[in-house]
Design a protein around this motif. Sequence first.
Motif, mmCIF file in Angstrom:
data_model
loop_
_atom_site.group_PDB
_atom_site.id
_atom_site.type_symbol
_atom_site.label_atom_id
_atom_site.label_comp_id
_atom_site.label_asym_id
_atom_site.label_seq_id
_atom_site.Cartn_x
_atom_site.Cartn_y
_atom_site.Cartn_z
ATOM 1 N N VAL A 144 0.917 -1.415 0.123
ATOM 2 C CA VAL A 144 -0.292 -0.011 -0.167
ATOM 3 C C VAL A 144 0.885 1.078 -0.318
ATOM 4 O O VAL A 144 0.625 1.833 -0.673
ATOM 5 C CB VAL A 144 -0.998 -0.109 1.381
ATOM 6 N N LYS A 145 1.764 1.496 0.833
ATOM 7 C CA LYS A 145 3.113 2.753 0.704
ATOM 8 C C LYS A 145 3.726 2.807 -0.613
ATOM 9 O O LYS A 145 3.673 4.001 -1.267
ATOM 10 C CB LYS A 145 3.959 1.770 1.761
ATOM 11 N N ARG A 146 3.937 1.473 -1.011
ATOM 12 C CA ARG A 146 4.357 2.100 -2.791
ATOM 13 C C ARG A 146 3.357 2.044 -3.375
ATOM 14 O O ARG A 146 3.964 3.373 -4.320
ATOM 15 C CB ARG A 146 5.286 0.260 -2.873
ATOM 16 N N LEU A 147 2.657 1.379 -3.317
ATOM 17 C CA LEU A 147 1.390 1.997 -4.275
ATOM 18 C C LEU A 147 0.568 3.286 -4.369
ATOM 19 O O LEU A 147 0.585 4.222 -5.100
ATOM 20 C CB LEU A 147 0.081 1.025 -4.492
ATOM 21 N N SER A 148 0.867 4.091 -3.237
ATOM 22 C CA SER A 148 0.067 4.904 -2.770
ATOM 23 C C SER A 148 1.353 6.056 -3.208
ATOM 24 O O SER A 148 1.023 7.395 -3.581
ATOM 25 C CB SER A 148 0.414 5.203 -0.897
ATOM 26 N N THR A 149 2.330 5.936 -2.483
ATOM 27 C CA THR A 149 3.650 6.424 -3.092
ATOM 28 C C THR A 149 4.131 7.384 -4.405
ATOM 29 O O THR A 149 3.977 8.382 -4.926
ATOM 30 C CB THR A 149 4.605 6.215 -2.350
ATOM 31 N N GLU A 150 3.192 6.280 -5.134
ATOM 32 C CA GLU A 150 3.860 6.117 -6.783
ATOM 33 C C GLU A 150 2.678 7.100 -7.178
ATOM 34 O O GLU A 150 2.708 7.982 -7.960
ATOM 35 C CB GLU A 150 3.737 4.684 -7.569
ATOM 36 N N SER A 151 1.359 6.832 -6.203
ATOM 37 C CA SER A 151 0.653 7.395 -7.393
ATOM 38 C C SER A 151 0.287 8.950 -7.024
ATOM 39 O O SER A 151 0.420 10.428 -7.511
ATOM 40 C CB SER A 151 -1.084 7.223 -7.045
ATOM 41 N N LEU A 152 0.850 8.940 -5.991
ATOM 42 C CA LEU A 152 1.139 10.722 -5.221
ATOM 43 C C LEU A 152 2.046 11.415 -5.971
ATOM 44 O O LEU A 152 1.706 12.626 -5.914
ATOM 45 C CB LEU A 152 2.062 11.011 -3.510
ATOM 46 N N GLN A 153 2.921 10.667 -6.347
ATOM 47 C CA GLN A 153 4.256 11.340 -7.651
ATOM 48 C C GLN A 153 3.246 11.338 -8.327
ATOM 49 O O GLN A 153 4.464 13.175 -8.522
ATOM 50 C CB GLN A 153 5.661 10.085 -7.296
ATOM 51 N N LEU A 154 3.101 10.696 -9.482
ATOM 52 C CA LEU A 154 2.241 11.113 -10.645
ATOM 53 C C LEU A 154 1.505 12.903 -10.490
ATOM 54 O O LEU A 154 1.228 13.422 -11.219
ATOM 55 C CB LEU A 154 1.601 10.051 -11.438
ATOM 56 N N VAL A 155 0.742 12.392 -8.971
ATOM 57 C CA VAL A 155 -0.669 13.573 -9.137
ATOM 58 C C VAL A 155 0.319 14.442 -8.703
ATOM 59 O O VAL A 155 0.418 16.073 -9.322
ATOM 60 C CB VAL A 155 -1.340 13.481 -8.048
ATOM 61 N N VAL A 156 1.180 14.816 -7.684
ATOM 62 C CA VAL A 156 2.582 15.663 -7.287
ATOM 63 C C VAL A 156 3.303 16.322 -8.367
ATOM 64 O O VAL A 156 2.919 17.258 -8.459
ATOM 65 C CB VAL A 156 2.741 15.651 -6.392
ATOM 66 N N GLU A 157 4.236 15.439 -9.296
ATOM 67 C CA GLU A 157 4.636 16.126 -9.795
ATOM 68 C C GLU A 157 3.657 16.801 -11.214
ATOM 69 O O GLU A 157 4.506 17.491 -11.798
ATOM 70 C CB GLU A 157 5.440 15.098 -10.337
ATOM 71 N N ARG A 158 2.444 16.443 -12.017
ATOM 72 C CA ARG A 158 2.091 16.432 -12.717
ATOM 73 C C ARG A 158 1.406 17.906 -11.911
ATOM 74 O O ARG A 158 1.398 18.588 -13.264
ATOM 75 C CB ARG A 158 0.790 15.789 -13.439
ATOM 76 N N CYS A 159 0.719 18.375 -11.405
ATOM 77 C CA CYS A 159 0.561 18.732 -11.167
ATOM 78 C C CYS A 159 1.501 20.936 -10.696
ATOM 79 O O CYS A 159 1.096 21.613 -11.368
ATOM 80 C CB CYS A 159 -0.203 18.884 -9.276
ATOM 81 N N ARG A 160 2.821 20.490 -10.332
ATOM 82 C CA ARG A 160 3.799 21.010 -10.060
ATOM 83 C C ARG A 160 4.205 21.369 -12.124
ATOM 84 O O ARG A 160 4.389 22.660 -12.377
ATOM 85 C CB ARG A 160 4.930 20.680 -9.513
ATOM 86 N N ASN A 161 4.109 20.964 -12.414
ATOM 87 C CA ASN A 161 4.647 20.576 -14.312
ATOM 88 C C ASN A 161 3.320 22.027 -14.241
ATOM 89 O O ASN A 161 3.785 22.430 -15.807
ATOM 90 C CB ASN A 161 4.258 19.103 -14.908
ATOM 91 N N THR A 162 2.225 21.328 -14.150
ATOM 92 C CA THR A 162 1.315 22.645 -14.377
ATOM 93 C C THR A 162 1.126 23.492 -14.106
ATOM 94 O O THR A 162 0.935 24.973 -14.311
ATOM 95 C CB THR A 162 -0.217 22.395 -14.098
#
Length: 1243
Positions: free
Chosen positions: A1131-1149
Amino acid sequence: MEDDFSQSLTPPVSPFMEEDCCDATVSQPPCFSCVFEAGREESRSLSSSSYIGRGVLKRLLLKLDPGPSDFETDTVDIFGFPWVTETALVESTKLLFGLFRQKVFRLETLVQSSSHDFGQASSLHYEAEDLRLQCVLFLNYVKVFIYRYLESSRSLDEVSVHPYEELEAQFPSALVEELFGVMLLMGRLKDLPANVQSAFTIQHQGKLFPPSWHLLHLHLDVHWSVLEILHLLGQKLQSQVVYAQQFVNLTGENLTNVSLFEEHLNYLLCDLIGLAMNKYNKVRPTEAQTTHHCLCLCTRELWILLMHLLEHRSKTIHTQSFWSYVNTLLQRVLKEAPTAERRSELPTHCKDPLGFTWWLITQLAELGQYGRNGTVQNQKQLEDNWSFVTELLKSTCDPKRGLQEEQIRMHVHCCLSLALVWGSNVTAVTTLWEYYSKNMSGTFAVPWLGVSALGSVSKTPLSLLEQAKNCCSPAPLGSTSHAQLYRSANSFHIFLRVLALHLSQENADGVPWRQIKGRVYSKFHQRRMAELSEMGLFHFLLLFLVLARCAELEDVACRACDLLALLPRDSTPPAHRALLWRGQLALLLLYLERGLDAGPLADQLASSFSQVAREFYLKTTEPSRKLALWLPLGSYLEGVAEVFETSPFLSQSEERLLNEGFGLLLPACRQSELSSALGFLQTALAQLRRVLQRCRELGYSNGPSPGWAPQPLSVAKERHLVVATALWTHFFPFLRSLRLSQTPPPQLADTAAGFTLLALDMPSSAPQDLQPHPVQSIMQCFGWDEMLHPLLATRFLNHLLQNGELVSSVSSGPGSGSSQALCVRAWFRCVLQQHIHKNADGSDNRAGRLLDEQLVEMTRLLLRLPEVESLLQRAGLQSSDVKLEPKAALAMFIKSVGRVYTGLQTLSERSAMVSRSLEYVGDVLKYVKPYLLNKSQEGLQLAYWTVGCLVKHWSPLLATTKAQQLLFRIVDVMLLPHTLLQQDKAAPVQVLSALRETLPLYLQGLSVAAGVAQSQGAYIKQQLRQVVSQYLSRFLPAAPSAGAVANHPVLLAGCEATPTPRGAGLRRIILQVISDNFLQFKGHAPPPRLAAVLAFLLELLRRNNDADPTLLTMPLPSLLRCLLLVNEPQVKRLSTESLQLVVERCRNTAGEGPCEQTTDVLRKFVEENEGVYEQQMYGVLETVALLDLSAVTTLIPVLSLSLRNTERKRGLGKNSTLRNAYRRLLGLLGDCGQAEMVSLEDE
């Protein structure tokens, strides 16, 4: 003297013989020859070097010089010696005939001494040929001498002025004596040695022949020449009788030229008959008409010569005719007298004297067709011999003789041949009729001929009529058909040919019919008719058909029907009834052929049919009786079909054959019987339409009606209306009663289509309940009704859609309305229901395979409808771009409707398109309901796929007010049925399988509909969220699995290669459902299947490149909470990978600054966990800080305030543990973090 004649026997290889042969070739006299000549057999001509070919016969009969170009010189070379032409025969009669005998002896010696040595074949041939030619030359000289130089004999009492005159006066007597001596020398043909007679059978393909061949043909030359010389002698002496004085003086017996001619002729005919008899003994009956009585071509020519000579003598000097001589001899053969009584002239053995006599008479009659020039002539060359033949017929037909069919058949066959040669004879016909009238029920079969000998009853009226026509048109004499009659027809059929010849005489003015009419009619009465067997009834019908065709049709037909009416109705066997109807229908066909009205005959026949149909209909009739009754009923159907097919204009009361009997027959039919009945109806409808088309063509033409049109077109139209009304009245109600059958016969669609096309051609003929638009009414009954079996509807519409005239009519004609849309709806329904009627195990049965074939054809035709073609063109799709599989074509059509609707601009156009589209699909959920009930795997797959295509491609259309109810029903029935919502029951596996495959279509379509709906949009969104929630849970595994998550239908529905607003809307709903329903913690307890849900979320984020922070941050609170509360590594891994996708795409935007949406979510996260999970919260924020430093840096004031508030609430002062955790976070935040750390230290 013999030494002097030795030169004549010089071998042919010597120089003298070679020169002599050449001289003989130049002046070769006419003689019998059967040497091969190309093309002679085909033309049936005789040898060109023979007596007839060289004109001998013609000159003889015309009293011309026998050899006009021969013996013109003063001297003639005979037997190698020169002689004075004008006196040699008178002065040296005995010497010349002595030389002749020497040559004959020499030739006989050659025959006896010849061997089979091929080295000697050439020399023997030339020597034998020379001997024969010398003899023939001498005989020819005798003929010429008599014609040119012989004067009428003088009385011996007169004073002779010269010795020559005395010799000349004695010459006729001496000549008769010498000819008598020649005949004694040559003997009889029958007495020739076997090795000589065998020369008859030599194949005459070569140029070298054995001496026996030459000797045999010399005998034929001598026999003919003696008769010719005697005839010339009598002719020259003006019929004076010449006595052989010396012979009379020596023997005391009279010998004259007349007696010698008669005796020699008698012997010669006896020998020729004997030769023919020997050949006949080896002939089978089947070969009698193809086997000639002549052993070789020369004997055939000899017969012809005798015929013409004797006929000429009969007419000129009133002697017996040829047939008188032959009849006398054949009478001896027929009497079968003992050998002692038969005398020695004729052979003593004959296997079948009567058959031989028939055969020989027939062969001789055919030879009688040859003219004087040797070719077959059309004019009669030889008088007939019917007087003798009729006596033969009486012997043949005499029951006391007990002849078998194999003999009678040959005799009657010979009689037919004689009738073809001589013309018919009423006595012969009546004699034969007397025999066959007593044996009508006979089979006339020849057992050893096998199947071909069995009597065959014609199966249909047309075949019966054709058989009668064959009897009325006998094949020409000499044809293969005539020769094979023995095998192909029985004696009764051959008799009918004889009868037809008699009735068909030219310029007879009905006399032959009047001669035979009473004799035929008088033989039949009630008792006789009742005695007829099935074969007898067949012979009766065939007889009357021949009479009807060759004589007075109406009189014969009326008499035949009266006689058939004498048969008892109740006790007539069904087989007899079937045959009886065939015969009456054959007579009716004759009426049509003659252009006569067949009404009375049709009424009588239809009345009988109706009675049998009524018995067939009654429930009290035994099944076995019904089975037997179908034989005549089926025959009636076949026969009436042939009547309709044969009739050129259907204007001769053919409709009277259709009556209320069909209304009784059709409901009582079994499946196979019904197929036959409907097949008949198809034939009748098709023929009526062909006739209508023909009349239209006549009406449209500018010229006058052709001569073969039986009546004015206006009258014909009235007759056609009567025929059409009969078909509608007696057949259509029954068809309509069958239309809802679940096992419709295949012909039902065909016949219904036939009625539809008839209504197109003749709208006024349709019943009142189908008016005012009968075509559309019938199409509704058999094609558009939703209760119809798909096979019936497709087959019916396929017939109609390929008719351009009908398509044009239903597209733009009166009452067209929604015709094309209804055709599309029927197609739509049939494609959807193609699996309903398959076997329970899903395998194809015959009906399923037929439906597949019909659907392919219907798809091809439907794509060519004007309305459908227009839709495809406006949508930019072409029917040729896709194969004609119904499923692919259906998808293309659905897509084209969606595209066209999307491209419409005005509200009125869109509203009309929505109405039309709803007409196209009809009650689609009703079509698929059977699949939802029986759980057919293939059916469910097709149903969910088709409705899914509708939802996806028609989503803007279904979102309108008019179509929303259909959309809501689709969701309720297909996606959210009660069976799926019941938690205590497992959902059907087949339904879930179909949904798994097609769910993306529904989700994508519902998403678009929810976005464009002007009313009920919120409800559609609510339904969509419920569907997503339902099936996200249904298809989500308990633990994350790469395959299960990656192929999840909800995931597939939400994925796009390039983000679009429509796709983003669906993903927003999916993320909202995940956040609300699958990532909500109950207290500290994580939700079920958390790892699987996170894996799904991660896959959804990865596969889409969304850049909208509002969309991306929707799952962010749940992800932060998972990191906060769950320590499970996966769960930690999946949550972290999902969090990374969300945060990075928002930062890029966001670009340079922090993402406002991310910051808001983090601020709320801090506020929610203040005083509870601060330490864990700082760890989560450390993870976020590694991904987006600015987003966390912005939260420093909030975090510091939260820390102080927590410490204040606890009242314990500074919490070093929290502050250390906070410092670790601040240490990651750069300068701002360092500054805040200093501020915290200064407190």
